[in-house]
Design a protein around this motif. Structure first.
Motif, PDB file in Angstrom:
ATOM      1  N   GLN A 240     -28.601  -0.251  -9.261  1.00 22.64           N
ATOM      2  CA  GLN A 240     -28.046   0.460  -8.121  1.00 22.64           C
ATOM      3  C   GLN A 240     -27.617  -0.527  -7.029  1.00 22.64           C
ATOM      4  OE1 GLN A 240     -31.068   3.316  -6.907  1.00 22.64           O
ATOM      5  NE2 GLN A 240     -30.145   4.891  -8.191  1.00 22.64           N
ATOM      6  N   ARG A 241     -26.539  -0.175  -6.367  1.00 24.97           N
ATOM      7  CA  ARG A 241     -26.102  -0.995  -5.247  1.00 24.97           C
ATOM      8  C   ARG A 241     -25.341  -0.143  -4.237  1.00 24.97           C
ATOM      9  NH1 ARG A 241     -20.859  -4.697  -6.773  1.00 24.97           N
ATOM     10  NH2 ARG A 241     -19.676  -3.160  -7.958  1.00 24.97           N
ATOM     11  N   GLN A 242     -25.296  -0.657  -3.014  1.00 29.77           N
ATOM     12  CA  GLN A 242     -24.611   0.050  -1.928  1.00 29.77           C
ATOM     13  C   GLN A 242     -23.101  -0.118  -2.079  1.00 29.77           C
ATOM     14  OE1 GLN A 242     -26.173   1.646   1.188  1.00 29.77           O
ATOM     15  NE2 GLN A 242     -24.167   2.532   0.845  1.00 29.77           N
ATOM     16  N   CYS A 243     -22.385   0.997  -2.105  1.00 30.53           N
ATOM     17  CA  CYS A 243     -20.921   0.972  -2.167  1.00 30.53           C
ATOM     18  C   CYS A 243     -20.367   1.837  -1.035  1.00 30.53           C
ATOM     19  CB  CYS A 243     -20.418   1.466  -3.518  1.00 30.53           C
ATOM     20  SG  CYS A 243     -20.843   0.379  -4.895  1.00 30.53           S
ATOM     21  N   TYR A 244     -19.036   1.832  -0.899  1.00 33.27           N
ATOM     22  CA  TYR A 244     -18.397   2.574   0.178  1.00 33.27           C
ATOM     23  C   TYR A 244     -17.109   3.207  -0.337  1.00 33.27           C
ATOM     24  CZ  TYR A 244     -21.559  -0.222   2.991  1.00 33.27           C
ATOM     25  OH  TYR A 244     -22.679  -0.815   3.517  1.00 33.27           O
ATOM     26  N   LYS A 245     -16.952   4.489  -0.026  1.00 37.01           N
ATOM     27  CA  LYS A 245     -15.688   5.133  -0.351  1.00 37.01           C
ATOM     28  C   LYS A 245     -14.727   4.898   0.803  1.00 37.01           C
ATOM     29  CE  LYS A 245     -13.261   9.394  -1.428  1.00 37.01           C
ATOM     30  NZ  LYS A 245     -13.295  10.859  -1.627  1.00 37.01           N
ATOM     31  N   ILE A 246     -13.541   4.374   0.486  1.00 42.53           N
ATOM     32  CA  ILE A 246     -12.521   4.121   1.489  1.00 42.53           C
ATOM     33  C   ILE A 246     -11.717   5.398   1.689  1.00 42.53           C
ATOM     34  CG2 ILE A 246     -10.589   2.670   2.160  1.00 42.53           C
ATOM     35  CD1 ILE A 246     -13.305   1.236   1.822  1.00 42.53           C
ATOM     36  N   VAL A 247     -11.643   5.862   2.929  1.00 43.40           N
ATOM     37  CA  VAL A 247     -10.971   7.129   3.245  1.00 43.40           C
ATOM     38  C   VAL A 247      -9.735   6.840   4.105  1.00 43.40           C
ATOM     39  CG1 VAL A 247     -11.195   9.385   4.346  1.00 43.40           C
ATOM     40  CG2 VAL A 247     -13.153   8.375   3.140  1.00 43.40           C
ATOM     41  N   LEU A 248      -8.637   7.410   3.695  1.00 42.51           N
ATOM     42  CA  LEU A 248      -7.352   7.204   4.367  1.00 42.51           C
ATOM     43  C   LEU A 248      -7.195   8.166   5.543  1.00 42.51           C
ATOM     44  CD1 LEU A 248      -4.690   5.564   4.086  1.00 42.51           C
ATOM     45  CD2 LEU A 248      -3.819   7.426   2.662  1.00 42.51           C
ATOM     46  N   LEU A 249      -6.782   7.626   6.708  1.00 39.68           N
ATOM     47  CA  LEU A 249      -6.496   8.445   7.878  1.00 39.68           C
ATOM     48  C   LEU A 249      -4.992   8.657   8.000  1.00 39.68           C
ATOM     49  CD1 LEU A 249      -8.990   6.782  10.391  1.00 39.68           C
ATOM     50  CD2 LEU A 249      -9.356   8.778   8.915  1.00 39.68           C
ATOM     51  N   LYS A 250      -4.587   9.547   8.904  1.00 40.82           N
ATOM     52  CA  LYS A 250      -3.168   9.905   9.018  1.00 40.82           C
ATOM     53  C   LYS A 250      -2.282   8.695   9.308  1.00 40.82           C
ATOM     54  CE  LYS A 250      -3.675  14.748  10.456  1.00 40.82           C
ATOM     55  NZ  LYS A 250      -3.404  15.731  11.533  1.00 40.82           N
ATOM     56  N   LYS A 251      -2.730   7.847  10.244  1.00 40.05           N
ATOM     57  CA  LYS A 251      -1.928   6.675  10.588  1.00 40.05           C
ATOM     58  C   LYS A 251      -1.819   5.738   9.397  1.00 40.05           C
ATOM     59  CE  LYS A 251      -1.419   3.142  14.172  1.00 40.05           C
ATOM     60  NZ  LYS A 251      -1.981   2.559  15.423  1.00 40.05           N
ATOM     61  N   GLY A 252      -2.905   5.627   8.638  1.00 38.54           N
ATOM     62  CA  GLY A 252      -2.880   4.797   7.443  1.00 38.54           C
ATOM     63  C   GLY A 252      -1.953   5.359   6.375  1.00 38.54           C
ATOM     64  N   ALA A 253      -1.956   6.684   6.223  1.00 40.66           N
ATOM     65  CA  ALA A 253      -1.066   7.324   5.249  1.00 40.66           C
ATOM     66  C   ALA A 253       0.389   7.110   5.625  1.00 40.66           C
ATOM     67  CB  ALA A 253      -1.388   8.815   5.160  1.00 40.66           C
ATOM     68  N   SER A 254       0.682   7.224   6.913  1.00 42.18           N
ATOM     69  CA  SER A 254       2.054   7.001   7.390  1.00 42.18           C
ATOM     70  C   SER A 254       2.489   5.568   7.101  1.00 42.18           C
ATOM     71  CB  SER A 254       2.140   7.292   8.886  1.00 42.18           C
ATOM     72  OG  SER A 254       3.439   7.031   9.368  1.00 42.18           O
ATOM     73  N   TRP A 255       1.580   4.610   7.375  1.00 45.56           N
ATOM     74  CA  TRP A 255       1.904   3.202   7.132  1.00 45.56           C
ATOM     75  C   TRP A 255       2.124   2.946   5.642  1.00 45.56           C
ATOM     76  CZ3 TRP A 255      -0.385  -0.810   4.433  1.00 45.56           C
ATOM     77  CH2 TRP A 255       0.097  -2.090   4.726  1.00 45.56           C
ATOM     78  N   LEU A 256       1.259   3.496   4.800  1.00 45.58           N
ATOM     79  CA  LEU A 256       1.391   3.306   3.356  1.00 45.58           C
ATOM     80  C   LEU A 256       2.708   3.886   2.835  1.00 45.58           C
ATOM     81  CD1 LEU A 256      -2.032   3.948   1.553  1.00 45.58           C
ATOM     82  CD2 LEU A 256      -0.557   1.944   1.351  1.00 45.58           C
ATOM     83  N   TYR A 257       3.049   5.071   3.348  1.00 42.82           N
ATOM     84  CA  TYR A 257       4.277   5.719   2.891  1.00 42.82           C
ATOM     85  C   TYR A 257       5.508   4.905   3.301  1.00 42.82           C
ATOM     86  CZ  TYR A 257       7.349   9.576   1.554  1.00 42.82           C
ATOM     87  OH  TYR A 257       8.305  10.345   0.939  1.00 42.82           O
ATOM     88  N   GLN A 258       5.467   4.312   4.516  1.00 42.74           N
ATOM     89  CA  GLN A 258       6.562   3.449   4.955  1.00 42.74           C
ATOM     90  C   GLN A 258       6.670   2.213   4.070  1.00 42.74           C
ATOM     91  OE1 GLN A 258       8.970   3.668   7.308  1.00 42.74           O
ATOM     92  NE2 GLN A 258       8.337   5.808   7.598  1.00 42.74           N
ATOM     93  N   GLN A 259       5.527   1.626   3.694  1.00 38.42           N
ATOM     94  CA  GLN A 259       5.544   0.470   2.800  1.00 38.42           C
ATOM     95  C   GLN A 259       6.136   0.845   1.446  1.00 38.42           C
ATOM     96  OE1 GLN A 259       4.570  -2.650   4.082  1.00 38.42           O
ATOM     97  NE2 GLN A 259       4.632  -1.293   5.860  1.00 38.42           N
ATOM     98  N   TYR A 260       5.850   2.062   1.007  1.00 39.40           N
ATOM     99  CA  TYR A 260       6.394   2.549  -0.264  1.00 39.40           C
ATOM    100  C   TYR A 260       7.916   2.644  -0.199  1.00 39.40           C
ATOM    101  CZ  TYR A 260       7.349   5.862  -4.087  1.00 39.40           C
ATOM    102  OH  TYR A 260       7.854   6.486  -5.205  1.00 39.40           O
ATOM    103  N   LEU A 261       8.430   3.242   0.864  1.00 38.53           N
ATOM    104  CA  LEU A 261       9.881   3.406   1.001  1.00 38.53           C
ATOM    105  C   LEU A 261      10.591   2.062   1.174  1.00 38.53           C
ATOM    106  CD1 LEU A 261      10.080   6.554   3.323  1.00 38.53           C
ATOM    107  CD2 LEU A 261      10.302   6.447   0.831  1.00 38.53           C
ATOM    108  N   LYS A 262       9.871   1.064   1.701  1.00 36.20           N
ATOM    109  CA  LYS A 262      10.450  -0.276   1.870  1.00 36.20           C
ATOM    110  C   LYS A 262      10.266  -1.135   0.619  1.00 36.20           C
ATOM    111  CE  LYS A 262       9.561  -0.393   6.865  1.00 36.20           C
ATOM    112  NZ  LYS A 262       8.756  -1.054   7.936  1.00 36.20           N
ATOM    113  N   ASP A 263       9.686  -0.540  -0.448  1.00 33.47           N
ATOM    114  CA  ASP A 263       9.448  -1.249  -1.703  1.00 33.47           C
ATOM    115  C   ASP A 263       8.503  -2.436  -1.501  1.00 33.47           C
ATOM    116  OD1 ASP A 263       9.580  -1.785  -4.382  1.00 33.47           O
ATOM    117  OD2 ASP A 263      11.529  -2.771  -4.321  1.00 33.47           O
TER     118      ASP A 263
END
Length: 284
Positions: A240-263
């Motif tokens: 067993q070990r300590q892990c963390y689930k990474i959760v996306l926020l709205k600003k992060g989703a917007s940034w990711l989507y922009q990176q996607y459109l910019k290839d």
């Protein structure tokens, strides 16, 4: 005397260039990052393998230092008794902000990146850059016509932005991770998403054992702005070990989507070149 200063927060940065590269002093980094000059110098000494002279910093000594001191705009920047001077490039300042790893350091570098390193002075004659000569009526009229086209294009871009917002509202669900979000985007290599976020200083690997899988954590810079994390206990072949689930926020989703459109996101080799998306079924 300095001919030009750039103000970031309450700090005034003199514009310094060495070998046609814009640089900053250790004193500037210390003030902006909320650290002492000794702390910055110690970080360089303790992480020497992470900094390459000529790429991340310049170390001026002897004739080079004297040459630097003789530049009129540099008078007063360096004490006449100083035997060496460190000048930090954009890459070096970015790496140092990562080592300092405070919200203040990340914020100051982000502002310095856009306001200082990516700004260049215009020449006395703007036409050398292809800018219009507004003293010429014909050229001025053409320039205004082109500006009108740009305004029309801006209207189209606003409509595209509204469409993107609608897409985000449909794609992002509460509790969704960056990988789950990108799974909906056609062609994205989801196995490389977290590594991409690490390269952009949004995530870091908290697992020091190279034989174990990554334990992703959110960097201080992006925490509660673009991403957040929730701890959990994972059972693996190592126990067993300590892990963390990474959760996306709205600003992060917007940034990711922009990176996607910019290839900019890592894409699959068999990607068909189309930027499309589909609704994700559920959040695990």
């Amino acid at each position: 005397m300095q001919t030009e200063l750039i103000t970031i927060d309450s700090n005034q940065l003199p514009i310094i260039e060495w070998k046609n590269i814009r640089v900053v002093t250790t004193e500037t980094l210390a003030k902006g990052y909320g650290a002492s000059m000794k702390n910055i110098q110690a970080n360089l000494a303790n992480h020497k393998s992470r900094f390459v002279e000529g790429i991340h910093y310049f170390k001026l000594e002897g004739n080079e230092l004297q040459q630097f001191k003789r530049v009129p705009d540099n008078i007063g920047l360096v004490s006449k008794y100083t035997s060496q001077q460190i000048l930090w490039t954009e890459k070096g300042a970015a790496r140092m902000s990562k080592i300092v790893d405070t919200d203040e350091a990340w914020s100051f570098f982000e502002k310095m990146e856009s306001a200082y390193f990516n700004q260049k002075s215009l020449p006395n004659d703007p036409t050398t850059l292809g800018l219009p000569n507004f003293l010429d009526p014909a050229e001025s009229e053409i320039a205004w016509a082109e500006q009108h086209k740009k305004v029309q294009l801006l209207g189209v871009q606003v409509q595209q932005l509204e469409t993107e917002i609608d897409c985000l509202q449909n794609l992002l669900q509460v509790g969704m991770s960056p990988v789950q979000f990108c799974k909906q985007l056609n062609g994205v290599n989801i196995n490389q998403v977290n590594l991409f976020l690490e390269s952009r200083h949004f995530l870091y690997n908290a697992e020091k054992d190279i034989y174990k899988s990554h334990v992703w954590r959110v960097q201080a810079y992006s925490r509660d702005k673009y991403l957040t994390e929730s701890p959990y206990i994972a059972t693996t072949g190592f126990g067993q070990r300590q892990c963390y689930k990474i959760v996306l926020l709205k600003k992060g989703a917007s940034w990711l989507y922009q990176q996607y459109l910019k290839d900019k996101l890592p894409m699959k080799k068999d990607w068909n070149g189309q930027f499309t998306h589909e609704k994700y079924g559920q959040v695990a």
